[in-house]
Design an enzyme around this catalytic site. Structure first.
Site, PDB file in Angstrom:
ATOM      1  N   ARG A  28       0.825  -1.227   0.000  1.00 45.06           N
ATOM      2  CA  ARG A  28       0.000   0.000   0.000  1.00 45.06           C
ATOM      3  C   ARG A  28       0.850   1.265   0.000  1.00 45.06           C
ATOM      4  NH1 ARG A  28      -5.547  -0.471   1.580  1.00 45.06           N
ATOM      5  NH2 ARG A  28      -6.249  -2.379   0.577  1.00 45.06           N
ATOM      6  N   ARG A  32      -3.660   6.623   0.528  1.00 49.96           N
ATOM      7  CA  ARG A  32      -4.205   7.851   1.118  1.00 49.96           C
ATOM      8  C   ARG A  32      -3.235   8.671   1.962  1.00 49.96           C
ATOM      9  NH1 ARG A  32      -9.389   4.816   3.202  1.00 49.96           N
ATOM     10  NH2 ARG A  32      -7.776   3.240   3.132  1.00 49.96           N
ATOM     11  N   ARG A  41      -7.362  11.110  -6.269  1.00 51.37           N
ATOM     12  CA  ARG A  41      -8.506  10.393  -5.689  1.00 51.37           C
ATOM     13  C   ARG A  41      -9.750  11.281  -5.611  1.00 51.37           C
ATOM     14  NH1 ARG A  41     -12.175   7.970  -4.571  1.00 51.37           N
ATOM     15  NH2 ARG A  41     -12.620   6.386  -3.003  1.00 51.37           N
ATOM     16  N   ASP A  78      -6.461  -3.471  -7.510  1.00 50.49           N
ATOM     17  CA  ASP A  78      -7.054  -4.098  -6.330  1.00 50.49           C
ATOM     18  C   ASP A  78      -7.260  -5.586  -6.587  1.00 50.49           C
ATOM     19  OD1 ASP A  78      -8.302  -2.973  -3.643  1.00 50.49           O
ATOM     20  OD2 ASP A  78      -9.423  -4.747  -4.280  1.00 50.49           O
ATOM     21  N   TYR A 154     -14.322 -12.126   0.171  1.00 51.43           N
ATOM     22  CA  TYR A 154     -15.054 -10.915  -0.224  1.00 51.43           C
ATOM     23  C   TYR A 154     -16.219 -11.259  -1.155  1.00 51.43           C
ATOM     24  CZ  TYR A 154     -11.356  -8.159   1.878  1.00 51.43           C
ATOM     25  OH  TYR A 154     -10.489  -7.595   2.779  1.00 51.43           O
TER      26      TYR A 154
HETATM   27  O1  CP3 Z   1       0.013  -2.071  -2.368  1.00 52.18           O
HETATM   28  C1  CP3 Z   1      -0.291  -1.179  -3.197  1.00 52.18           C
HETATM   29  O2  CP3 Z   1       0.048   0.006  -3.036  1.00 52.18           O
HETATM   30  C2  CP3 Z   1      -0.997  -1.561  -4.476  1.00 52.18           C
HETATM   31  C3  CP3 Z   1      -2.400  -1.324  -4.513  1.00 52.18           C
HETATM   32  C4  CP3 Z   1      -3.342  -2.217  -3.736  1.00 52.18           C
HETATM   33  C5  CP3 Z   1      -4.608  -1.766  -3.278  1.00 52.18           C
HETATM   34  N1  CP3 Z   1      -5.274  -2.836  -2.750  1.00 52.18           N
HETATM   35  C6  CP3 Z   1      -5.101  -0.394  -3.381  1.00 52.18           C
HETATM   36  C7  CP3 Z   1      -6.267   0.037  -2.595  1.00 52.18           C
HETATM   37  C8  CP3 Z   1      -3.238  -3.568  -3.407  1.00 52.18           C
HETATM   38  C9  CP3 Z   1      -2.079  -4.529  -3.618  1.00 52.18           C
HETATM   39  C10 CP3 Z   1      -4.470  -3.944  -2.803  1.00 52.18           C
HETATM   40  C11 CP3 Z   1      -4.762  -5.329  -2.377  1.00 52.18           C
HETATM   41  C12 CP3 Z   1      -5.970  -5.574  -1.589  1.00 52.18           C
HETATM   42  N2  CP3 Z   1      -7.216  -5.056  -1.771  1.00 52.18           N
HETATM   43  C13 CP3 Z   1      -6.031  -6.537  -0.559  1.00 52.18           C
HETATM   44  C14 CP3 Z   1      -4.902  -7.425  -0.099  1.00 52.18           C
HETATM   45  C15 CP3 Z   1      -3.903  -6.709   0.696  1.00 52.18           C
HETATM   46  C16 CP3 Z   1      -4.419  -6.055   1.922  1.00 52.18           C
HETATM   47  O3  CP3 Z   1      -4.259  -4.822   2.021  1.00 52.18           O
HETATM   48  O4  CP3 Z   1      -4.957  -6.743   2.784  1.00 52.18           O
HETATM   49  C17 CP3 Z   1      -7.360  -6.530  -0.075  1.00 52.18           C
HETATM   50  C18 CP3 Z   1      -7.899  -7.388   1.051  1.00 52.18           C
HETATM   51  C19 CP3 Z   1      -8.093  -5.601  -0.863  1.00 52.18           C
HETATM   52  C20 CP3 Z   1      -9.555  -5.284  -0.769  1.00 52.18           C
HETATM   53  C21 CP3 Z   1      -9.808  -3.870  -0.435  1.00 52.18           C
HETATM   54  N3  CP3 Z   1      -9.518  -2.810  -1.266  1.00 52.18           N
HETATM   55  C22 CP3 Z   1     -10.391  -3.348   0.739  1.00 52.18           C
HETATM   56  C23 CP3 Z   1     -10.846  -4.200   1.912  1.00 52.18           C
HETATM   57  C24 CP3 Z   1     -10.448  -1.954   0.600  1.00 52.18           C
HETATM   58  C25 CP3 Z   1     -11.063  -0.970   1.554  1.00 52.18           C
HETATM   59  C26 CP3 Z   1     -10.262  -0.751   2.760  1.00 52.18           C
HETATM   60  C27 CP3 Z   1      -9.202   0.285   2.535  1.00 52.18           C
HETATM   61  O5  CP3 Z   1      -8.041   0.038   2.859  1.00 52.18           O
HETATM   62  O6  CP3 Z   1      -9.565   1.381   2.056  1.00 52.18           O
HETATM   63  C28 CP3 Z   1      -9.864  -1.620  -0.642  1.00 52.18           C
HETATM   64  C29 CP3 Z   1      -9.676  -0.274  -1.206  1.00 52.18           C
HETATM   65  C30 CP3 Z   1      -8.303   0.116  -1.632  1.00 52.18           C
HETATM   66  N4  CP3 Z   1      -7.416  -0.665  -2.333  1.00 52.18           N
HETATM   67  C31 CP3 Z   1      -7.694   1.393  -1.427  1.00 52.18           C
HETATM   68  C32 CP3 Z   1      -6.421   1.338  -2.038  1.00 52.18           C
HETATM   69  C33 CP3 Z   1      -5.422   2.462  -2.137  1.00 52.18           C
HETATM   70  C34 CP3 Z   1      -8.342   2.599  -0.740  1.00 52.18           C
HETATM   71  C35 CP3 Z   1      -9.333   3.202  -1.671  1.00 52.18           C
HETATM   72  C36 CP3 Z   1      -9.502   4.677  -1.520  1.00 52.18           C
HETATM   73  O7  CP3 Z   1      -8.542   5.432  -1.762  1.00 52.18           O
HETATM   74  O8  CP3 Z   1     -10.627   5.072  -1.198  1.00 52.18           O
END
Ligand code: CP3
Length: 350
Positions: A28, A32, A41, A78, A154
């Site tokens: 990540r 944000r 965003r 994602d 999910y």
């Molecule tokens: O690592 C990175 O920088 C690459 C981008 C990346 C995202 N999600 C961007 C994201 C990666 C590799 C993921 C993987 C992901 N997504 C996982 C596995 C890794 C982990 O973090 O556990 C999972 C379980 C998800 C599912 C997911 N996506 C959830 C549960 C959420 C909401 C919770 C949250 O953290 O906001 C997301 C949204 C998400 N994916 C965001 C980002 C930057 C936030 C979205 C926003 O900016 O509003």
């Protein structure tokens, strides 16, 4: 042709070589906590629209590399792009997370496509090609997917849950249907990762974020075995595929994970004890990790101390510095800079 290994420390660790200064990137790392991410965003309501815009996704992927000089860029996307490409309805609600139409019965499973709709993922592959063009050969480009189990949690619940209860219940009550879902996800993920390699990634990470909620037998059945098949099938098509596995919460089952799953590197979460990891994991495969994201949020002496303990334990063998999970949104930029300088032994100025 540039010799990528000669210029790229992360690729050297993936080839089981040790570095004096470990390569560093963060899960990540684009997100944000970065003002430049928040600026893009704020132009869209749904986070999915960022993932489906190749230019934005490429720009965001590069943001943390430009700001901090990380040794890897991870594709901004994602893990839920796979269910999206299998026809499940997906949106992200700001401040809450993903919403899918929950797949909690056999009828829902029947409505799912058996194969990925590649047209839906075209912007992802295009984003990879764009990043590849702009990225220095010294920086590795990482693709990724979720492990079948984590993605299934999910898909079944329709949202994130604290304990993955809906998927665990579904797996006990309808083992055949759940097997079918996992099988579809294995095949879809193979295709997705192979296409990511075709588009230009150097390596991929398989995120099994929810591996730790299962009893040991279920962990073998739903995490180890499907991930092992996924990796074998990717390597059958891309023999040189380099793969990082991240079985979060694998704990005492990590040894069995490594027996079953042929990863080049294993990512460890922050709960894994350093001496155990050094003596029982790093002796088998290079490791990546495992700073607590909360200590990075905290900063100060606790951060310095945690970094030093990790370096002391893991530097003697091949190692990639990372967090034990993703960067938390409120993490100050100055803490990330302080961490990188300490890992790279760059003296603090001022
Ligand atoms: O690592 C990175 O920088 C690459 C981008 C990346 C995202 N999600 C961007 C994201 C990666 C590799 C993921 C993987 C992901 N997504 C996982 C596995 C890794 C982990 O973090 O556990 C999972 C379980 C998800 C599912 C997911 N996506 C959830 C549960 C959420 C909401 C919770 C949250 O953290 O906001 C997301 C949204 C998400 N994916 C965001 C980002 C930057 C936030 C979205 C926003 O900016 O509003």
């Amino acid at each position: 042709m540039i010799d990528r290994l000669a210029v790229n420390p992360l690729l050297r660790v993936l080839a089981n070589q040790r570095e004096t200064i470990p390569p560093i990137w963060l899960m990540r790392q684009a997100g944000r906590y970065l003002p430049e991410y928040r600026a893009i965003r704020s132009q869209v309501n749904d986070f999915l629209d960022l993932c489906l815009n190749a230019k934005w996704a490429a720009d965001i992927t590069l943001q943390p590399v430009h700001r901090f000089g990380f040794d890897a860029a991870i594709l901004f996307s994602d893990i839920l792009m796979v269910p999206y490409a299998l026809g499940q309805h997906l949106t992200f609600i700001e401040g809450e997370g993903p919403r899918l139409n929950a797949l909690n019965d056999l009828a829902g499973l029947k409505r799912l496509r058996r194969e990925i709709d590649d047209e839906k993922l075209a912007p992802v592959y295009e984003a990879i090609a764009r990043v590849r063009q702009d990225l220095s050969p010294a920086v590795a480009l990482l693709g990724f997917c979720g492990a079948p189990w984590t993605v299934a949690t999910y898909m079944v619940a329709g949202c994130g849950t604290a304990d993955q209860l809906p998927a665990r219940l579904f797996a006990y009550r309808h083992p055949e249907a759940f097997t079918q879902l996992i099988d579809v996800l294995v095949e879809a993920s193979v295709h997705y990762l192979v296409r990511q390699f075709d588009a230009g990634v150097d390596a991929v990470q398989i995120f099994d974020t929810w591996a730790g909620v299962l009893p040991a037998d279920e962990f073998r059945r739903w995490c180890i075995m499907p991930t092992a098949r996924l990796i074998a099938k990717v390597r059958a098509q891309v023999p040189r595929a380099r793969i990082i596995g991240f079985p979060r919460g694998g704990g005492t089952e990590l040894g069995r994970y490594l027996d079953g799953v042929a990863v080049n590197v294993v990512g460890l979460d922050w709960t894994v004890e350093l001496d155990f990891a050094r003596d029982h994991v790093q002796t088998r495969v290079p490791i990546q990790g495992n700073l607590d994201p909360v200590v990075l949020l905290s900063g100060g002496a606790a951060l310095d101390c945690a970094i030093d303990s990790i370096l002391e334990a893991f530097l003697p063998r091949p190692f990639i510095f990372n967090l034990g999970h993703g960067v938390l949104p409120d993490t100050p930029i100055s803490h990330v800079e302080r961490m990188i300088n300490r890992v790279r032994k760059i003296p603090a100025c001022g």
